[in-house]
Design a protein around this motif. Structure first.
Motif, PDB file in Angstrom:
ATOM      1  N   ILE A  77       0.843  -1.205   0.000  1.00 31.83           N
ATOM      2  CA  ILE A  77       0.000   0.000   0.000  1.00 31.83           C
ATOM      3  C   ILE A  77       0.874   1.250   0.000  1.00 31.83           C
ATOM      4  O   ILE A  77       0.585   2.230  -0.698  1.00 31.83           O
ATOM      5  N   GLU A  78       1.957   1.225   0.760  1.00 37.39           N
ATOM      6  CA  GLU A  78       2.863   2.380   0.814  1.00 37.39           C
ATOM      7  C   GLU A  78       3.549   2.598  -0.527  1.00 37.39           C
ATOM      8  O   GLU A  78       3.785   3.737  -0.943  1.00 37.39           O
ATOM      9  N   GLU A  79       3.866   1.507  -1.205  1.00 41.52           N
ATOM     10  CA  GLU A  79       4.474   1.613  -2.538  1.00 41.52           C
ATOM     11  C   GLU A  79       3.484   2.207  -3.529  1.00 41.52           C
ATOM     12  O   GLU A  79       3.864   3.002  -4.406  1.00 41.52           O
ATOM     13  N   ALA A  80       2.202   1.846  -3.393  1.00 38.23           N
ATOM     14  CA  ALA A  80       1.176   2.359  -4.304  1.00 38.23           C
ATOM     15  C   ALA A  80       0.890   3.836  -4.057  1.00 38.23           C
ATOM     16  O   ALA A  80       0.632   4.591  -5.004  1.00 38.23           O
ATOM     17  N   ASN A  81       0.926   4.265  -2.793  1.00 34.95           N
ATOM     18  CA  ASN A  81       0.614   5.664  -2.466  1.00 34.95           C
ATOM     19  C   ASN A  81       1.358   6.079  -1.194  1.00 34.95           C
ATOM     20  O   ASN A  81       0.829   5.987  -0.084  1.00 34.95           O
ATOM     21  N   PRO A  82       2.614   6.540  -1.330  1.00 28.77           N
ATOM     22  CA  PRO A  82       3.381   6.964  -0.151  1.00 28.77           C
ATOM     23  C   PRO A  82       2.734   8.154   0.564  1.00 28.77           C
ATOM     24  O   PRO A  82       3.006   8.423   1.732  1.00 28.77           O
ATOM     25  N   TYR A  83       1.863   8.839  -0.181  1.00 26.04           N
ATOM     26  CA  TYR A  83       1.174  10.018   0.350  1.00 26.04           C
ATOM     27  C   TYR A  83       0.345   9.678   1.593  1.00 26.04           C
ATOM     28  O   TYR A  83       0.123  10.517   2.452  1.00 26.04           O
ATOM     29  N   TRP A  84      -0.104   8.417   1.687  1.00 21.97           N
ATOM     30  CA  TRP A  84      -0.912   7.984   2.830  1.00 21.97           C
ATOM     31  C   TRP A  84      -0.107   7.940   4.128  1.00 21.97           C
ATOM     32  O   TRP A  84      -0.678   7.971   5.213  1.00 21.97           O
ATOM     33  N   PHE A  85       1.205   7.867   4.024  1.00 19.89           N
ATOM     34  CA  PHE A  85       2.042   7.646   5.199  1.00 19.89           C
ATOM     35  C   PHE A  85       2.904   8.859   5.540  1.00 19.89           C
ATOM     36  O   PHE A  85       3.793   8.774   6.369  1.00 19.89           O
ATOM     37  N   ALA A  86       2.632   9.977   4.925  1.00 24.34           N
ATOM     38  CA  ALA A  86       3.383  11.198   5.194  1.00 24.34           C
ATOM     39  C   ALA A  86       2.457  12.252   5.769  1.00 24.34           C
ATOM     40  O   ALA A  86       1.523  12.690   5.096  1.00 24.34           O
ATOM     41  N   GLU A  87       2.702  12.620   7.040  1.00 26.32           N
ATOM     42  CA  GLU A  87       1.905  13.648   7.721  1.00 26.32           C
ATOM     43  C   GLU A  87       0.420  13.314   7.614  1.00 26.32           C
ATOM     44  O   GLU A  87      -0.389  14.093   7.113  1.00 26.32           O
ATOM     45  N   ASN A  88       0.052  12.146   8.096  1.00 26.60           N
ATOM     46  CA  ASN A  88      -1.314  11.641   7.888  1.00 26.60           C
ATOM     47  C   ASN A  88      -2.396  12.575   8.407  1.00 26.60           C
ATOM     48  O   ASN A  88      -3.366  12.849   7.737  1.00 26.60           O
TER      49      ASN A  88
END
Length: 351
Positions: A77-88
């Motif tokens: 999931i992080e590979e698909a969308n790293p945006y989910w794991f940055a400053e959630n």
């Protein structure tokens, strides 16, 4: 990002997961949930939060938290969308604002309004890209917030001659933020304007404390005492300063100043003395000399509860007072804690 209404969109996904998982094994349920979240991540959807007010999003967010506990699912999931794991947390709030703007909705909840002000007001959390994006999507938001800006309200209050907002109120907090040079919300132009309109309205807010403030306060207090004026209210700045200079337990206690006030206005001493450590210790010693039982913590008797707390404070806590302990030992040794009784017995043992 998709311009979908958050609550119905998350509700659809939640129902879809529940239907697909019905009657399946635990491992199959995990796989179904993982694949649905992976699809959301690849589509660029906002990550569902588990700590929000929206019920549907919160349910989906809790399911996601369970899936992310497995490293093999989390990595994909992080590979698909790293945006989910940055400053959630902050990013989710920003996404929520963008969704509302794209749907043409207003800022109806306090949470949305706070987030909007947080990221569009120059300061620590200011986001220039988001601000410009929202200006294009929802320019009416900026107009409504500008009308409701506390600066406008405060300027109108200053012009009308109103009193300074009460402490702990939202207007007083806003006034302090705008006038304090160390605040990220400091507004130099606003500070000049409101001080020019009504200096008394601002008072000492935003001013640095001068080194001779103590001398100024004492001079003013002595002048009031000699002229026969009433004692300043204990919650006023001068009243607080007077109590600090007169109380022996205070870090700014001034013995000479206390003697001057006592000679000029002995009636001023009583109220200050009532709240001093010296007076409270004398009350405890009088109670001990009267033969009364040692005060204990009591929910039913407020006065006894206060006396018990003070006794503990002067005998065991950080504010332990050796002089008070010796005086109490001479009157009522049974009031002393066991540790102090043992000390006394050890001192009597001959060398």
């Amino acid at each position: 990002m998709n311009a979908k209404s958050i609550s119905p969109y998350y509700l659809e996904i939640y129902k879809e997961i529940q239907r697909s998982s019905k009657g399946q094994s635990i491992n199959e349920k995990k796989r179904i949930r993982f694949e649905r979240f992976l699809k959301m991540a690849r589509n660029g959807d906002s990550r569902p939060r588990s700590n929000c007010s929206d019920v549907n999003e919160r349910k989906l967010g809790n399911i996601l938290v369970g899936i992310l506990k497995y490293p093999e699912f989390r990595d994909k999931i992080e590979e698909a969308n790293p945006y989910w794991f940055a400053e959630n947390i902050s990013q989710a709030a920003k996404d929520s604002l963008v969704y509302l703007a794209m749907d043409g909705k207003d800022l109806t909840t306090d949470l949305d309004r706070r987030s909007f002000r947080r990221y569009t007001t120059p300061g620590k959390h200011y986001d220039e890209y988001l601000t410009n994006h929202l200006m294009t999507l929802a320019p009416k938001w900026f107009e409504s917030v500008k009308k409701q800006d506390n600066r406008t309200i405060l300027l109108e209050m200053a012009r009308s001659g109103a009193s300074t907002p009460k402490r702990k109120s939202s207007l007083h907090a806003s006034l302090t933020r705008y006038l304090n040079p160390r605040s990220p919300f400091y507004d130099k132009e606003f500070a000049k304007q409101i001080k020019k309109i009504n200096p008394q309205f601002v008072g000492r807010i935003g001013q640095k404390s001068s080194p001779d403030r103590k001398l100024q306060n004492q001079t003013e207090l002595l002048s009031m005492a000699s002229e026969g004026k009433p004692k300043p209210h204990f919650k006023s700045p001068l009243g607080i300063a007077l109590n600090n200079y007169m109380s022996k337990g205070s870090r700014v206690f001034d013995k000479d100043f206390r003697e001057k006030i006592q000679s000029l206005r002995p009636d001023w001493i009583g109220v200050c003395y009532r709240y001093s450590k010296e007076h409270r210790q004398e009350e405890l010693l009088k109670l001990a000399a009267s033969g009364a039982p040692k005060p204990k913590n009591s929910k039913s008797d407020v006065e006894e509860n206060k006396m018990a707390k003070r006794l503990y404070q002067y005998l065991r806590a950080k504010s332990f007072d050796q002089e008070f302990c010796d005086r109490l030992r001479a009157i009522r040794p049974d009031w002393l804690p066991d540790s102090l009784k043992e000390t006394k017995q050890e001192e009597k043992i001959p060398a």
